[in-house]
Design a protein around this motif. Structure first.
Motif, mmCIF file in Angstrom:
data_model
loop_
_atom_site.group_PDB
_atom_site.id
_atom_site.type_symbol
_atom_site.label_atom_id
_atom_site.label_comp_id
_atom_site.label_asym_id
_atom_site.label_seq_id
_atom_site.Cartn_x
_atom_site.Cartn_y
_atom_site.Cartn_z
ATOM 1 N N MET A 1 21.297 54.159 2.152
ATOM 2 C CA MET A 1 19.933 53.699 2.019
ATOM 3 C C MET A 1 19.886 52.180 2.069
ATOM 4 N N LYS A 2 18.960 51.644 2.886
ATOM 5 C CA LYS A 2 18.810 50.189 2.989
ATOM 6 C C LYS A 2 18.222 49.623 1.711
ATOM 7 N N LYS A 3 18.655 48.424 1.408
ATOM 8 C CA LYS A 3 18.168 47.745 0.214
ATOM 9 C C LYS A 3 17.071 46.747 0.542
ATOM 10 N N TYR A 4 16.480 46.881 1.736
ATOM 11 C CA TYR A 4 15.360 46.017 2.120
ATOM 12 C C TYR A 4 14.460 46.756 3.087
ATOM 13 N N PHE A 5 13.270 46.237 3.253
ATOM 14 C CA PHE A 5 12.304 46.809 4.185
ATOM 15 C C PHE A 5 11.567 45.659 4.865
ATOM 16 N N ILE A 6 11.611 45.620 6.180
ATOM 17 C CA ILE A 6 10.897 44.602 6.945
ATOM 18 C C ILE A 6 9.568 45.200 7.394
#
Length: 121
Positions: A1-6
């Motif tokens: 799971m990514k720890k950021y969202f653009i």
């Protein structure tokens, strides 16, 4: 799971007063009720009714000027300036000037139309 969202597709809030509201993070854009971040452009001579929101609102002016009537005091911010308005404060936002005002608005907790308490015009 990514720890950021653009955020590449902000939610554009439908308006009838010519104001552009692009919510990048918040209840409408990302189902985040803790904070909202929006890019806004207020057209010349725009204004909205007084309100007494249940959330803090921070505003950073990118270009142009914006007028705030906070309780009984008139404050004008210019590009490069910012302000924090406490929750439960009666305020009116407007752009009574002849040029657009571009700014970033951050609400904490997130902007919620049911908690903004706009007055009738």
């Amino acid at each position: 799971m990514k720890k950021y969202f653009i955020q590449k597709s902000p939610f554009v809030v439908p308006t009838t007063d010519g104001k552009l509201i692009e919510e990048h993070h918040g209840k409408a854009a990302t189902d985040n009720s803790a904070i909202s971040i929006a890019h806004m452009v207020a057209p010349p001579y725009w204004s909205e009714p007084f309100q007494t929101p249940e959330f803090e609102e921070y505003t950073y002016i990118i270009r142009g000027k914006k007028q705030f009537i906070i309780e009984d005091e008139t404050v004008i911010l210019e590009a490069g300036q910012s302000i924090k308005i406490e929750a439960h404060t009666r305020v009116q936002y407007s752009n009574p000037f002849s040029e657009e005002c571009e700014y970033i608005a951050i609400c904490k907790p997130a902007f919620d139309f049911t908690k903004v308490h706009r007055e009738e015009e």
